[in-house]
Design an enzyme around this catalytic site. Sequence first.
Site, mmCIF file in Angstrom:
data_model
loop_
_atom_site.group_PDB
_atom_site.id
_atom_site.type_symbol
_atom_site.label_atom_id
_atom_site.label_comp_id
_atom_site.label_asym_id
_atom_site.label_seq_id
_atom_site.Cartn_x
_atom_site.Cartn_y
_atom_site.Cartn_z
ATOM 1 N N LYS A 1 1.047 -1.430 -0.436
ATOM 2 C CA LYS A 1 -0.256 -0.351 0.181
ATOM 3 C C LYS A 1 1.010 1.084 0.031
ATOM 4 O O LYS A 1 0.856 2.362 -0.414
ATOM 5 C CB LYS A 1 -0.950 -0.051 1.400
ATOM 6 C CG LYS A 1 -2.005 -0.786 1.087
ATOM 7 C CD LYS A 1 -3.346 -0.141 0.376
ATOM 8 C CE LYS A 1 -4.258 -0.835 -0.026
ATOM 9 N NZ LYS A 1 -5.167 -1.672 1.269
ATOM 10 N N LYS B 1 -2.718 -11.464 -9.052
ATOM 11 C CA LYS B 1 -4.341 -11.956 -8.626
ATOM 12 C C LYS B 1 -5.588 -11.268 -8.475
ATOM 13 O O LYS B 1 -5.768 -9.514 -9.768
ATOM 14 C CB LYS B 1 -4.258 -11.508 -6.922
ATOM 15 C CG LYS B 1 -4.399 -11.060 -6.288
ATOM 16 C CD LYS B 1 -4.952 -10.622 -5.157
ATOM 17 C CE LYS B 1 -5.771 -9.580 -4.616
ATOM 18 N NZ LYS B 1 -6.555 -8.841 -3.584
ATOM 19 N N LYS C 1 -9.341 -5.780 -6.898
ATOM 20 C CA LYS C 1 -10.216 -4.214 -7.028
ATOM 21 C C LYS C 1 -9.425 -3.318 -7.810
ATOM 22 O O LYS C 1 -9.372 -2.945 -9.143
ATOM 23 C CB LYS C 1 -10.832 -3.365 -6.445
ATOM 24 C CG LYS C 1 -12.146 -3.682 -5.972
ATOM 25 C CD LYS C 1 -12.860 -3.689 -4.405
ATOM 26 C CE LYS C 1 -13.251 -5.357 -3.834
ATOM 27 N NZ LYS C 1 -13.617 -4.777 -2.159
HETATM 28 P P1 ADP Z 1 -9.105 -6.402 -3.213
HETATM 29 O O1 ADP Z 1 -8.037 -7.239 -4.050
HETATM 30 O O2 ADP Z 1 -10.374 -6.894 -4.466
HETATM 31 O O3 ADP Z 1 -9.692 -5.150 -2.493
HETATM 32 P P2 ADP Z 1 -10.490 -7.070 -0.705
HETATM 33 O O4 ADP Z 1 -8.998 -7.447 -0.504
HETATM 34 O O5 ADP Z 1 -10.699 -6.481 -0.250
HETATM 35 O O6 ADP Z 1 -10.069 -6.938 -2.551
HETATM 36 O O7 ADP Z 1 -10.515 -8.667 -0.453
HETATM 37 C C1 ADP Z 1 -11.493 -9.077 0.446
HETATM 38 C C2 ADP Z 1 -12.218 -10.329 0.333
HETATM 39 O O8 ADP Z 1 -11.934 -11.160 -0.563
HETATM 40 C C3 ADP Z 1 -10.611 -10.590 0.759
HETATM 41 O O9 ADP Z 1 -11.187 -12.383 1.888
HETATM 42 C C4 ADP Z 1 -9.619 -11.467 -0.183
HETATM 43 O O10 ADP Z 1 -9.213 -12.678 0.289
HETATM 44 C C5 ADP Z 1 -10.953 -12.079 -0.531
HETATM 45 N N1 ADP Z 1 -10.050 -11.875 -2.346
HETATM 46 C C6 ADP Z 1 -9.854 -10.534 -2.866
HETATM 47 N N2 ADP Z 1 -9.501 -10.824 -4.450
HETATM 48 C C7 ADP Z 1 -9.364 -12.104 -4.226
HETATM 49 C C8 ADP Z 1 -8.666 -13.437 -5.857
HETATM 50 N N3 ADP Z 1 -8.571 -12.607 -6.368
HETATM 51 N N4 ADP Z 1 -8.505 -13.744 -4.526
HETATM 52 C C9 ADP Z 1 -8.589 -15.161 -3.905
HETATM 53 N N5 ADP Z 1 -9.547 -13.922 -3.074
HETATM 54 C C10 ADP Z 1 -9.461 -13.344 -2.666
#
Ligand code: ADP
Length: 333
Positions: free
Chosen positions: A113, A197, A200
């Site tokens: 971050k 991965k 967002k």
């Molecule tokens: P982002 O990475 O899109 O900001 P978040 O960090 O808000 O998503 O993640 C919310 C939930 O979704 C968490 O439990 C996270 O581990 C899961 N998650 C987010 N992206 C993935 C992914 N590509 N594969 C598996 N789990 C994910």
Amino acid sequence: MNKPTVVSGIRPTGFLHLGNYFGAVRNFVRMQNDYHCFFFIADIHSLTTHPTPENLQAGVKQVLAEYLACGIDPEKATIFIQSDVPEVTELYTFLNMNAYLGELERTTSFKEKARKQPENVNAGLLTYPVLMAADIIIHKANFVPVGKDQEQNLEMARKFAGRFNRIYNSEVFPIPRPFTFDGKDMIKVPGLDGSGKMGKSEGNAINLYEDPKSIRKKVMRAVTDTGPTEQNSPKSEAVENLFTLMKIVSKHDVVEHFDGLYNRCEIRYGDMKKQLAEDIIAFTNPIRTRIDEILKDEAYLAKVAREGSEKACESALKTLNEVKQLIGFKSLF
Ligand code: ADP
Ligand code: TRP
């Protein structure tokens, strides 16, 4: 019978995508029958990226509707909004006293971050894992269903829970464990851009609330390679990712079919992408319809949030009172 307790949350920073669903929300839905579940919307955590008040409110509503549309049932699981349970921030303050600068600075999510938003390396980002630990242990969670990317944050929560227990010579907090079905590894859903991965902020995500046209466009643009030239050759990362996505949303025989074509060097990625797009649409379309219906029902959303917060506050207050006793807070009046 005492069911094990489960806690998990997601920040309301936009629409939920397939990574959120298959990494987290799908497990929320599967767990709600057999576990004592708390699923929340981490709106305080989302302040680390400074949303406007309008975006914050819209995001909270959207994720709440998405949770419900995915099948989380407020009759079975406690669904609530983090900021409706102020006890969590009190526990966060206490935990901060035993969280060390060095260990917080070393977490990958903080370093990442700090790299992504160098103009906004705030203290909330640094202590993000402490607030996350408070979220989890305030309900004495045994399990936390999250995706692979949250593994280290969860490790920190385990550390802070164990440390508090040791300092105060107690067993007030169970040590929370990551949750996956069938003993499988924590899942990482890949993006469509060839590496890494789905996320967002990565701009490579397909949302649950995405219209078919846009899904087709995104999938057709997914990165691939020039195609195999030798039978049974290993797949490039980009192509492997496409297959991983297909394994997640498509039927087994569809994956086998394209895998066979790949191994015989007969694959046409365009055909595979078309199939993948249609399978994603078949999966997301009913959810999208439900999201629209639920978003219209403000009274229902309000009811779910109110009842959830009541249950979550009750559970949180109980733990917080124990914690205060242990720390030595004693009211003088
Ligand atoms: P982002 O990475 O899109 O900001 P978040 O960090 O808000 O998503 O993640 C919310 C939930 O979704 C968490 O439990 C996270 O581990 C899961 N998650 C987010 N992206 C993935 C992914 N590509 N594969 C598996 N789990 C994910
Ligand atoms: N850090 C998590 C994410 O970005 C969100 C989160 C906050 C969370 N508190 C939590 C997840 C407690 C599980 C448990 O996805």
